[in-house]
Design a protein around this motif. Sequence first.
Motif, PDB file in Angstrom:
ATOM      1  N   GLY A  18       0.961  -1.611   0.355  1.00  0.00           N
ATOM      2  CA  GLY A  18      -0.474  -0.161  -0.161  1.00  0.00           C
ATOM      3  C   GLY A  18       1.491   1.341  -0.495  1.00  0.00           C
ATOM      4  N   MET A  19       2.367   1.205   1.083  1.00  0.00           N
ATOM      5  CA  MET A  19       2.645   2.554   0.503  1.00  0.00           C
ATOM      6  C   MET A  19       3.563   2.859  -0.923  1.00  0.00           C
ATOM      7  N   THR A  20       3.956   1.778  -1.042  1.00  0.00           N
ATOM      8  CA  THR A  20       4.740   1.557  -2.299  1.00  0.00           C
ATOM      9  C   THR A  20       3.669   2.192  -3.532  1.00  0.00           C
ATOM     10  N   VAL A  21       1.977   2.104  -3.629  1.00  0.00           N
ATOM     11  CA  VAL A  21       1.368   2.240  -4.383  1.00  0.00           C
ATOM     12  C   VAL A  21       0.948   3.822  -4.040  1.00  0.00           C
ATOM     13  N   ALA A  22       0.914   4.287  -2.813  1.00  0.00           N
ATOM     14  CA  ALA A  22       0.599   5.622  -2.502  1.00  0.00           C
ATOM     15  C   ALA A  22       1.751   6.898  -2.758  1.00  0.00           C
ATOM     16  N   SER A  23       2.895   6.263  -2.799  1.00  0.00           N
ATOM     17  CA  SER A  23       4.426   7.104  -3.418  1.00  0.00           C
ATOM     18  C   SER A  23       4.336   6.814  -4.191  1.00  0.00           C
ATOM     19  N   SER A  24       4.077   6.266  -5.275  1.00  0.00           N
ATOM     20  CA  SER A  24       3.525   6.511  -6.627  1.00  0.00           C
ATOM     21  C   SER A  24       2.822   8.302  -6.860  1.00  0.00           C
ATOM     22  N   TYR A  25       1.715   8.162  -6.358  1.00  0.00           N
ATOM     23  CA  TYR A  25       0.643   9.358  -6.193  1.00  0.00           C
ATOM     24  C   TYR A  25       1.265  10.470  -5.694  1.00  0.00           C
ATOM     25  N   SER A  26       2.362  10.199  -4.246  1.00  0.00           N
ATOM     26  CA  SER A  26       2.788  11.144  -4.051  1.00  0.00           C
ATOM     27  C   SER A  26       4.342  11.893  -5.054  1.00  0.00           C
ATOM     28  N   ARG A  27       5.104  10.976  -6.103  1.00  0.00           N
ATOM     29  CA  ARG A  27       6.150  11.303  -6.270  1.00  0.00           C
ATOM     30  C   ARG A  27       5.468  12.063  -7.607  1.00  0.00           C
ATOM     31  N   ARG A  28       4.773  11.890  -8.714  1.00  0.00           N
ATOM     32  CA  ARG A  28       4.113  12.099  -9.350  1.00  0.00           C
ATOM     33  C   ARG A  28       4.627  13.505  -9.444  1.00  0.00           C
ATOM     34  N   PRO A  29       3.575  14.545  -8.476  1.00  0.00           N
ATOM     35  CA  PRO A  29       3.393  16.032  -8.678  1.00  0.00           C
ATOM     36  C   PRO A  29       4.817  16.647  -8.879  1.00  0.00           C
ATOM     37  N   GLY A  30       5.485  16.332  -7.583  1.00  0.00           N
ATOM     38  CA  GLY A  30       7.232  16.456  -7.656  1.00  0.00           C
ATOM     39  C   GLY A  30       7.883  16.533  -9.476  1.00  0.00           C
ATOM     40  N   VAL A 155      -5.380   6.664   1.132  1.00  0.00           N
ATOM     41  CA  VAL A 155      -6.605   5.334   1.336  1.00  0.00           C
ATOM     42  C   VAL A 155      -5.356   4.202   0.770  1.00  0.00           C
ATOM     43  N   TYR A 156      -4.550   4.140   0.548  1.00  0.00           N
ATOM     44  CA  TYR A 156      -3.555   3.545  -0.268  1.00  0.00           C
ATOM     45  C   TYR A 156      -2.406   3.094   1.128  1.00  0.00           C
ATOM     46  N   ASN A 157      -2.548   3.588   1.576  1.00  0.00           N
ATOM     47  CA  ASN A 157      -2.077   3.930   3.205  1.00  0.00           C
ATOM     48  C   ASN A 157      -2.593   2.752   4.051  1.00  0.00           C
ATOM     49  N   TYR A 158      -4.115   3.292   3.915  1.00  0.00           N
ATOM     50  CA  TYR A 158      -4.977   2.608   5.087  1.00  0.00           C
ATOM     51  C   TYR A 158      -5.183   1.250   4.050  1.00  0.00           C
ATOM     52  N   LEU A 159      -5.233   1.509   2.745  1.00  0.00           N
ATOM     53  CA  LEU A 159      -5.636   0.318   2.504  1.00  0.00           C
ATOM     54  C   LEU A 159      -4.948  -1.650   2.473  1.00  0.00           C
ATOM     55  N   GLY A 160      -3.756  -0.742   2.254  1.00  0.00           N
ATOM     56  CA  GLY A 160      -2.790  -2.102   2.502  1.00  0.00           C
ATOM     57  C   GLY A 160      -2.531  -2.179   3.865  1.00  0.00           C
ATOM     58  N   PHE A 161      -2.277  -1.116   4.675  1.00  0.00           N
ATOM     59  CA  PHE A 161      -3.085  -2.216   5.992  1.00  0.00           C
ATOM     60  C   PHE A 161      -3.617  -2.961   6.655  1.00  0.00           C
ATOM     61  N   LEU A 162      -4.978  -2.498   6.273  1.00  0.00           N
ATOM     62  CA  LEU A 162      -6.346  -2.811   6.724  1.00  0.00           C
ATOM     63  C   LEU A 162      -7.023  -3.881   5.205  1.00  0.00           C
ATOM     64  N   GLY A 163      -5.822  -4.309   5.105  1.00  0.00           N
ATOM     65  CA  GLY A 163      -6.270  -5.379   3.788  1.00  0.00           C
ATOM     66  C   GLY A 163      -5.627  -6.830   4.237  1.00  0.00           C
ATOM     67  N   GLY A 164      -3.634  -6.215   4.501  1.00  0.00           N
ATOM     68  CA  GLY A 164      -3.845  -7.146   5.742  1.00  0.00           C
ATOM     69  C   GLY A 164      -4.201  -6.909   6.564  1.00  0.00           C
ATOM     70  N   LEU A 165      -4.669  -6.683   7.651  1.00  0.00           N
ATOM     71  CA  LEU A 165      -5.519  -7.185   8.788  1.00  0.00           C
ATOM     72  C   LEU A 165      -7.096  -8.430   8.587  1.00  0.00           C
ATOM     73  N   THR A 166      -7.180  -7.681   7.170  1.00  0.00           N
ATOM     74  CA  THR A 166      -8.746  -8.004   6.872  1.00  0.00           C
ATOM     75  C   THR A 166      -7.822 -10.070   6.052  1.00  0.00           C
ATOM     76  N   ILE A 167      -6.632 -10.121   5.901  1.00  0.00           N
ATOM     77  CA  ILE A 167      -6.686 -11.111   5.205  1.00  0.00           C
ATOM     78  C   ILE A 167      -6.207 -12.381   6.738  1.00  0.00           C
TER      79      ILE A 167
END
Length: 172
Positions: A18-30, A155-167
Amino acid sequence: MLKFIGAAAVVLSCTLIGMTVASSYSRRPGEIRSLLTALQMLETEVSYGATPLPEALAYVAERCDPRVALLFSRTAQELMTMRGITAREAWEMALNEYYPRSALTKTDRAILLELGNSLGISDREDQVKHLVLAKEQLKLEQAKAEEASLKNTKVYNYLGFLGGLTIVLILI
């Protein structure tokens, strides 16, 4: 104990995804911002400095953000090899090397490819017009990227963590 270690590994790996996907979104504007700055420098070199394109590209590569310097330095290197390739071909080769490592989208790549089609084939004023057009298009993409970053990073930071908890909960 083994279940706990396995559960922690699942949650950790999903969080990292989730953090990897989120970092792509945060790197693009810069990255787009850095490209805009580099294109502004190139425009200045072409219009006011009347610097030949290979030298202008090398100058920009030395002074711009390291995240985008590869694009300009590779283009300059290709043009300085005197292998007989056009500026468009050199730009495209450099872009093909730069793009996979970047956070840019296909739309951003298309804008840069279109800019490459006009490099080195016309007079200074026409090249400046194409640089200005590319900058305007990238500014629009930057605004979209910043909006997407605000929405999707958390969203992707939380989704990764919560997805892991769900699994973990499903498997236990």
